[in-house]
Design a protein around this motif. Sequence first.
Motif, PDB file in Angstrom:
ATOM      1  N   ALA A  34       0.838  -1.204   0.000  1.00  0.00           N
ATOM      2  CA  ALA A  34       0.000   0.000   0.000  1.00  0.00           C
ATOM      3  C   ALA A  34       0.870   1.250   0.000  1.00  0.00           C
ATOM      4  N   VAL A  41       3.982   1.568  -1.256  1.00  0.00           N
ATOM      5  CA  VAL A  41       4.605   1.759  -2.571  1.00  0.00           C
ATOM      6  C   VAL A  41       3.551   2.271  -3.566  1.00  0.00           C
ATOM      7  N   GLN A  42       2.330   1.780  -3.407  1.00  0.00           N
ATOM      8  CA  GLN A  42       1.238   2.276  -4.260  1.00  0.00           C
ATOM      9  C   GLN A  42       0.977   3.766  -4.003  1.00  0.00           C
ATOM     10  N   ALA A 101       3.352   5.874  -5.948  1.00  0.00           N
ATOM     11  CA  ALA A 101       2.949   6.032  -7.349  1.00  0.00           C
ATOM     12  C   ALA A 101       1.853   7.089  -7.445  1.00  0.00           C
ATOM     13  N   ALA A 118       5.741  -4.042  -9.041  1.00  0.00           N
ATOM     14  CA  ALA A 118       5.976  -2.718  -8.434  1.00  0.00           C
ATOM     15  C   ALA A 118       7.300  -2.122  -8.910  1.00  0.00           C
ATOM     16  N   LEU A 158       2.500   4.911 -15.123  1.00  0.00           N
ATOM     17  CA  LEU A 158       2.294   5.152 -13.697  1.00  0.00           C
ATOM     18  C   LEU A 158       0.900   4.728 -13.224  1.00  0.00           C
ATOM     19  N   GLU A 198       0.974   1.212 -12.214  1.00  0.00           N
ATOM     20  CA  GLU A 198       1.590   0.951 -10.903  1.00  0.00           C
ATOM     21  C   GLU A 198       0.477   0.949  -9.848  1.00  0.00           C
ATOM     22  N   VAL A 199      -0.392   1.949  -9.963  1.00  0.00           N
ATOM     23  CA  VAL A 199      -1.476   2.075  -8.979  1.00  0.00           C
ATOM     24  C   VAL A 199      -2.476   0.926  -9.144  1.00  0.00           C
ATOM     25  N   ALA A 248      -1.097  -2.650  -8.182  1.00  0.00           N
ATOM     26  CA  ALA A 248      -0.936  -2.740  -6.724  1.00  0.00           C
ATOM     27  C   ALA A 248      -2.306  -2.855  -6.049  1.00  0.00           C
ATOM     28  N   LEU A 290      -3.428  -5.855  -3.702  1.00  0.00           N
ATOM     29  CA  LEU A 290      -3.868  -5.617  -2.317  1.00  0.00           C
ATOM     30  C   LEU A 290      -5.242  -6.231  -2.051  1.00  0.00           C
TER      31      LEU A 290
END
Lengths: 328, 244
Positions: free
Chosen positions: A83, A85-86, A89, B33, B39, B42-43, B46, B50
């Motif tokens: 979370a 590292v997210q 970004a 990651a 970009l 990336e979000v 992730a 999660l």
Amino acid sequence: MATAAQAYDRTDTAGQDAYERAFDAAVAADERIEPRDWMPDAYRATLVRQIAQHAHSEIIGMQPEANWITRAPSLRRKAILMAKVQDEAGHGLYLYSAAETLGTGRDELLDKLHSGRQKYSSIFNYPTLTWADVGAIGWLVDGAAITNQVPLCRCSYGPYARAMVRICKEESFHQRQGYELLLALSNGTPEQHAMAQDAVDRWWWPSLMMFGPPDDESSHSAQSMAWKIKRHSNDELRQRFVDICVPQAESLGLTLPDPDLKWNEERGQHDFGPIDWTEFWDVLKGNGPCNEQRITQRRRAHEEGAWVREAAAAYAAKHGNGTGEQQA
Amino acid sequence: MTADMTLDATTRTAALALGDDALVLSHRLGEWAGHAPVLEEEVALANIALDLLGQARVLLSMVGDEDELAYLREERAFRNLQLVEQPNGDFAHTIARQLYFSTYQHLLYAELAAAEGPFAPLAAKAVKEVAYHRDHAEQWTLRLGDGTDESRERMRRACGALWRFTGEMFQPVAGLDVDGTALEAAWLASVTAVLDRATLPVPEGPRTGAWAAGAGRQGLHTESFGRMLAEMQHLHRSHPGASW
């Protein structure tokens, strides 16, 4: 919106002085400068440089921590780290957007990062060698970043100031998580305690360097202070950070690697030992342990992703929807 | 956390299978990651990782201690599908894997959410997350399939390469009261429709084989999985009994 500064008509050269006075008055009155307001070219350039460097730091900063995602020692820690590292970004996204309001797009800024024409924070040129480094980065590196960034929430440029409000909230969450990670290690087995101490020993001095060179050697500081982009000097912020960390280290049961660190009753602040500025300039010049590795990975991710971005753009052109960047 | 001993053994076996799917795919997505093509991805990647990790933690906790299960089991004790352990490959492989799995998981969780079994509470929450995962994979399948010549070729190859791992999803799992045949038909219809819209051919190879049929669910995995676990487990195993 700065009430005194209005949308600038570039054909109106006679009015330029008036715009400049309005800008100066808005800054003096602590009003926010907004994207459509007139602003001096040098103010715009300084902001683009600073916001870009900050955005680049967020996305390069993902690397040293992502290095531990696949080895996180518990599922809870893994979720926290992913979370985090997210979030970085996400911070990169807000900041590139803030820079875009000044007329410089993300592609151009990424090109400058990849070609070495723009920099990112040197702290990320140090390696994460053990799990405890994840905690040390949270506690010290994010702690230093917050000390630097909280005053930016009052920066004269509106979009940057507003982005920083949200970023600082998330960063302080990260800082507490880092502290808590180190606390668990410090109170854990002797091996875990040693791992935590080793990480703090390695990250302490580079964290102090994050505030930049001493005030008398800082090239951009004076003008930025005048423009209220910057509110406190490098040395002031560094001192504030040291004073915050000392009692926290004690609560952690860890020591800070500085024999000269002690309370100065007279100043009401801590004295601390000399910083190795040779190391700072050396890492800045590209000779840190990970400069090459970080930028190589960033370039590779970008180059290997080119076909994906091209596909999205081609699809958007055919179907007239999607921007080629923001999917789903 | 201790196992929910009110659950019967077959339910716990099923929880392990679903939990391992989520755990392993989350781990693979976590490997992206810092390497994503843009970009926003990336979000997004992730975020999916999660969600899956959250699901895995709930499911594994139905069986026992989540960390003991994740970090101290040997490869042969994992019950995940072989599909989810497949290496990321290029972005097309990651998207094809996600399309196949999210479509399956969405259908499965919708069914589990509607039933009144032990998985209903988790499935009701997760099905909303998975709807987003599936949509994300579909949107990218369209863009890669109907993008450039290169992206189309990469996506075609990725869909083909992972096709043989898809039959395993519909093998019966003890403790999961779902109709595998109906699930498979719905999955095929959904995936075929997306591939059609993406101007991609539906792969032709077999979807089950000597090694594929139910193998992951029985603890037989592919070579890269052992290396993945070695990386995932090494730190935890290096400090027996430590808390983190």
